[in-house]
Design a protein around this motif. Structure first.
Motif, PDB file in Angstrom:
ATOM      1  N   VAL A 119     128.300  47.840 -36.500  1.00 40.84           N
ATOM      2  CA  VAL A 119     127.452  46.665 -36.281  1.00 40.84           C
ATOM      3  C   VAL A 119     128.002  45.816 -35.138  1.00 40.84           C
ATOM      4  O   VAL A 119     127.253  45.370 -34.267  1.00 40.84           O
ATOM      5  CB  VAL A 119     127.315  45.836 -37.580  1.00 40.84           C
ATOM      6  CG1 VAL A 119     126.632  44.499 -37.319  1.00 40.84           C
ATOM      7  CG2 VAL A 119     126.553  46.628 -38.630  1.00 40.84           C
ATOM      8  N   ALA A 120     129.312  45.632 -35.111  1.00 42.71           N
ATOM      9  CA  ALA A 120     129.911  44.786 -34.070  1.00 42.71           C
ATOM     10  C   ALA A 120     129.768  45.404 -32.680  1.00 42.71           C
ATOM     11  O   ALA A 120     129.323  44.738 -31.745  1.00 42.71           O
ATOM     12  CB  ALA A 120     131.383  44.531 -34.384  1.00 42.71           C
ATOM     13  N   HIS A 121     130.151  46.671 -32.554  1.00 44.79           N
ATOM     14  CA  HIS A 121     130.241  47.260 -31.212  1.00 44.79           C
ATOM     15  C   HIS A 121     128.958  47.933 -30.739  1.00 44.79           C
ATOM     16  O   HIS A 121     128.679  47.928 -29.545  1.00 44.79           O
ATOM     17  CB  HIS A 121     131.400  48.257 -31.166  1.00 44.79           C
ATOM     18  CG  HIS A 121     132.713  47.596 -31.401  1.00 44.79           C
ATOM     19  ND1 HIS A 121     133.300  46.757 -30.488  1.00 44.79           N
ATOM     20  CD2 HIS A 121     133.536  47.622 -32.468  1.00 44.79           C
ATOM     21  CE1 HIS A 121     134.438  46.308 -30.973  1.00 44.79           C
ATOM     22  NE2 HIS A 121     134.604  46.802 -32.178  1.00 44.79           N
ATOM     23  N   ARG A 122     128.193  48.505 -31.635  1.00 45.49           N
ATOM     24  CA  ARG A 122     126.984  49.215 -31.227  1.00 45.49           C
ATOM     25  C   ARG A 122     125.738  48.341 -31.315  1.00 45.49           C
ATOM     26  O   ARG A 122     124.715  48.693 -30.742  1.00 45.49           O
ATOM     27  CB  ARG A 122     126.788  50.468 -32.068  1.00 45.49           C
ATOM     28  CG  ARG A 122     127.909  51.470 -31.936  1.00 45.49           C
ATOM     29  CD  ARG A 122     127.979  52.125 -30.592  1.00 45.49           C
ATOM     30  NE  ARG A 122     126.874  53.041 -30.447  1.00 45.49           N
ATOM     31  CZ  ARG A 122     126.466  53.516 -29.294  1.00 45.49           C
ATOM     32  NH1 ARG A 122     127.080  53.188 -28.185  1.00 45.49           N
ATOM     33  NH2 ARG A 122     125.444  54.330 -29.240  1.00 45.49           N
ATOM     34  N   VAL A 123     125.825  47.228 -32.028  1.00 49.08           N
ATOM     35  CA  VAL A 123     124.664  46.345 -32.140  1.00 49.08           C
ATOM     36  C   VAL A 123     124.931  45.032 -31.405  1.00 49.08           C
ATOM     37  O   VAL A 123     124.264  44.711 -30.437  1.00 49.08           O
ATOM     38  CB  VAL A 123     124.294  46.097 -33.622  1.00 49.08           C
ATOM     39  CG1 VAL A 123     123.146  45.105 -33.743  1.00 49.08           C
ATOM     40  CG2 VAL A 123     123.952  47.410 -34.325  1.00 49.08           C
ATOM     41  N   LEU A 124     125.935  44.269 -31.859  1.00 51.84           N
ATOM     42  CA  LEU A 124     126.193  42.952 -31.269  1.00 51.84           C
ATOM     43  C   LEU A 124     126.711  43.021 -29.837  1.00 51.84           C
ATOM     44  O   LEU A 124     126.258  42.268 -28.970  1.00 51.84           O
ATOM     45  CB  LEU A 124     127.192  42.178 -32.137  1.00 51.84           C
ATOM     46  CG  LEU A 124     126.758  41.823 -33.550  1.00 51.84           C
ATOM     47  CD1 LEU A 124     127.900  41.160 -34.301  1.00 51.84           C
ATOM     48  CD2 LEU A 124     125.544  40.913 -33.518  1.00 51.84           C
TER      49      LEU A 124
END
Length: 145
Positions: free
Chosen positions: A34-39
């Protein structure tokens, strides 16, 4: 008297370490996705583009994060033998793992000027949150198993 000969010495339960550690690693992997691939996907893409590269190889972090979860729960299991079995020991293990696997590497990259400092600090701060939540989850599962 050796630790093995004493009948009241508590030991690390390796089955609990493996089960709780894999669960903590799964939590870390989900949080990292979630942190690296989305946000931060656009920020990472731009940072790598500035280096003339394409961000690839993220899959290598999946088994590494499971290892981090296992190591963190093992660290908690060792701490609980000499300290409390609760939140304090869980957070101590999380802090130690965060320092080694998030804080030091991110701060070491800052002077290299490879990536924007705000991105490295953001990764370190999010890592602090995720690893301590994973440590609490791993400790809870270790104690319940």
């Amino acid at each position: 008297m050796t630790a093995q000969a004493h009948p009241f010495v508590r030991r690390v339960n390796w089955l609990h370490v493996i089960a709780a550690g894999l669960a903590a690693g799964l939590f870390i992997n989900i949080f990292e996705y979630v942190a690296h691939r989305v946000l931060f996907n656009n920020a990472w893409t731009a940072a790598f583009r500035a280096l003339g590269k394409t961000p690839t190889g993220w899959g290598a972090f999946i088994p590494a994060n499971f290892f981090v979860g296992l190591l963190m729960v093992w660290f908690f299991a060792r701490l609980r033998l000499h300290h409390d079995e609760g939140v304090i020991s869980a957070l101590k293990s999380g802090l130690g793992i965060w320092a080694v696997f998030w804080f030091i590497p991110m701060m070491a990259m800052m002077p290299m000027d490879l990536f924007p400092n705000w991105l490295l600090v953001s990764v370190s701060v999010l890592g602090f949150v995720e690893v301590n939540l994973a440590a609490l989850l791993g400790a809870w599962l270790y104690n319940r198993a």
